[in-house]
Write a protein that holds these residues in place. Sequence first.
Motif, short mmCIF file in Angstrom:
data_model
loop_
_atom_site.label_atom_id
_atom_site.label_comp_id
_atom_site.label_asym_id
_atom_site.label_seq_id
_atom_site.Cartn_x
_atom_site.Cartn_y
_atom_site.Cartn_z
N LEU A 114 -0.56 11.09 4.11
CA LEU A 114 -1.86 10.63 3.63
C LEU A 114 -1.97 9.11 3.74
CD1 LEU A 114 -4.45 11.79 2.08
CD2 LEU A 114 -3.43 10.65 0.13
N PHE A 134 0.84 -1.21 0.00
CA PHE A 134 0.00 0.00 0.00
C PHE A 134 0.88 1.26 0.00
CE2 PHE A 134 -2.34 3.23 2.54
CZ PHE A 134 -3.39 3.44 1.67
N LEU A 155 2.22 7.49 -6.35
CA LEU A 155 1.25 8.37 -6.99
C LEU A 155 1.61 9.82 -6.69
CD1 LEU A 155 -2.07 6.47 -6.16
CD2 LEU A 155 -1.03 6.75 -8.41
N LEU A 214 0.34 12.31 -3.51
CA LEU A 214 -0.02 11.67 -2.24
C LEU A 214 1.30 11.34 -1.55
CD1 LEU A 214 -2.65 9.19 -3.65
CD2 LEU A 214 -2.91 11.59 -3.12
N VAL A 262 0.86 4.16 -2.89
CA VAL A 262 0.45 5.54 -2.56
C VAL A 262 1.64 6.49 -2.72
CG1 VAL A 262 -0.43 7.07 -0.75
CG2 VAL A 262 -1.40 4.81 -1.03
#
Lengths: 501, 154
Positions: free
Chosen positions: A40, A26, A33, A36, A30
């Motif tokens: 976050l 995860f 990207l 982000l 994230v």
Amino acid sequence: MEQISAAIAAAVMPGTLLAMLVGTVFGVIVGALPGLGSVLAITIALPFTFGMDTVPAIALVLAIYCSSVYGGSISAILINTPGTPQSAATMLDGFPMTKQGKVDYAIGWATTASVFGGIFSTVILIIMAPQLARFALRFNSIETFALISLSLTCIAGVSRGTILKGVIAGLVGIFLATVGTDPMTGTVRFDFGVFELTGGFKLIPAVVGLFAFGEVFSRVSKRHDASQQVDMNVGFRVAPLREWLLRWKTLVRSAVIGTFVGILPGTGASTASFIAYSETKRAGRFKEKLGTGEPEGLIASETSNNAVTGGALVPTLALGIPGDAVTAVMMSALIIQGIQPGVRLFEDNPETMNAAFVALIICNIMLFAVGALLAPLITRVLRIPEPILLALVMILSVVGSYGVSGAVFDVFVSLFFGVGAFLFRLCGVPIAPIVIGLVLGPIFEESLRQGLLITDGDFLAFFDPREHVIAFVLMLLTVAIIAFSTWREIGAAMRKKKEAT
Amino acid sequence: MSKGFQDCAFSVSMIVIGAWLWWEAIQPRYQTSAAQDYGFSPTFLPRILIGMWIVISLILLIRSFGLWSRRVSGSEWKTLGLFVALVFAYVGLMTQIGFLFSSIPFAICAMWFMGFRRALPVALIATAFPLAVWYGFVFILKIPLPYSPWFSQI
């Protein structure tokens, strides 16, 4: 010994390992990207920790923290847009490597360096967290100012051949960082009546604009030349050991820098990566090649920014002082689990903390495996035809800028910076110094103003070796680097003139 | 375009912008009392930065006069202008009709504009990618994206 085996047993429980694996995957996604970041990623995962046991919950948060910092390097290498601000320095050599068709090696260098940085700082955290935390408290604003001044000298390094333009770009970057509310008086500066500017330019929209939009605009403005296309080796490849041995000093030096900068409250991984890059530019084995796709630049940036993860936990855990937003969110995750960070943490919760340290090491090892498995999939993006890739990068960048605070204004900020970056490139001005200025500018100004308060407005007192010996040494180094860069630039210009005549 | 013209245009622009920002920095609204700013006005550092960039731009300007004979590659302004206008239109449209409904036509136009004109792949990619991004952000990451006036989340 008994404590260590108990800690290892707690960290390798199936539930804890699963939490780390999920957190790592995860975090990488994230982090990759654009827009982000670690804060976050951890914030999204925080509600899931409510119902978890203490060790798996801490392991999940730590895994996300480490992997999101690393994840930022993937987009920096692939599409010249850092997923997180911490990876801004990674672009300087990562993207040129991609352009040369060596993306597999670039990801390999970045992953391995990140893992090394993470494990190094964790070991330091385990061995000497309380002592380091106390030392960091002696590092006041004057020493911080000297440290930031030293790292600003890397502007000269990334502007070889165009040093005047590079310095102007750096000054523009620091100036842009001063837009918004003055930290000392609360006066709003250079907002020109635009309410959204009262908080200043946010880093992510600015960096996305400078690099992603700037890159797309630059490619659109040039005729497509098929001969410039290079064969892309997608996948994941770790360089041979001899290549690593040639650069081992940079690896260790950057890990030390990252760990130390991480310990200092209010600095962060972006600052660490630029300081390490600057130091590599000064003392690296391949310093002349930095900025052209040299792995040493990647090592400097990625080792140091991941070493910050362990370093930043030192004041957070040992003193209860979160150094930045990420560690503040992490601290809240610990408090939710009933653990109060501070001087008594290691005495009150030895089992939990030992398990957390073991988990942190496992997270970093897992990071390597996840990076190696995901890289072949992610790097295939480069085989997509350029028009499709550029269109998708634009959409992702727009979402990334918007996602920072859910404001369309941030997207317009990115566009403004993108157009500006294109015009700067057109005039042969390097873009990296603007980002360096934007990242280091706020700490530079704050430490300068606080230092002037301490010395009653006497700037020269900053460099009094009797009072501030660390600052004195750092400033001496800064002056020497500036003098050397200027001398080298003048020499190169004179040689060029001689050759022309 | 010559290197000299490039440097001259850049330095003159920076001097003009610097002068404008300097004028802004000395406005009375930035004058705070010594008790408030401890002797250093809020524009103390910005003025140093602007002053330095004006001085360096002047040096660059003087140096540019010796570089008029060196040539550098130019850009296709018309193409770029149209593309930038397309991006601005996309962002403007996004605030009106939402992310998904604006991203699909933008992706189609951008790919077509940059020379990729195979109808079926363009249509598929231009629909699938924004849809995936929208779903991922809104439902997985729980980050709301601009939505249209017709639907609550699209």
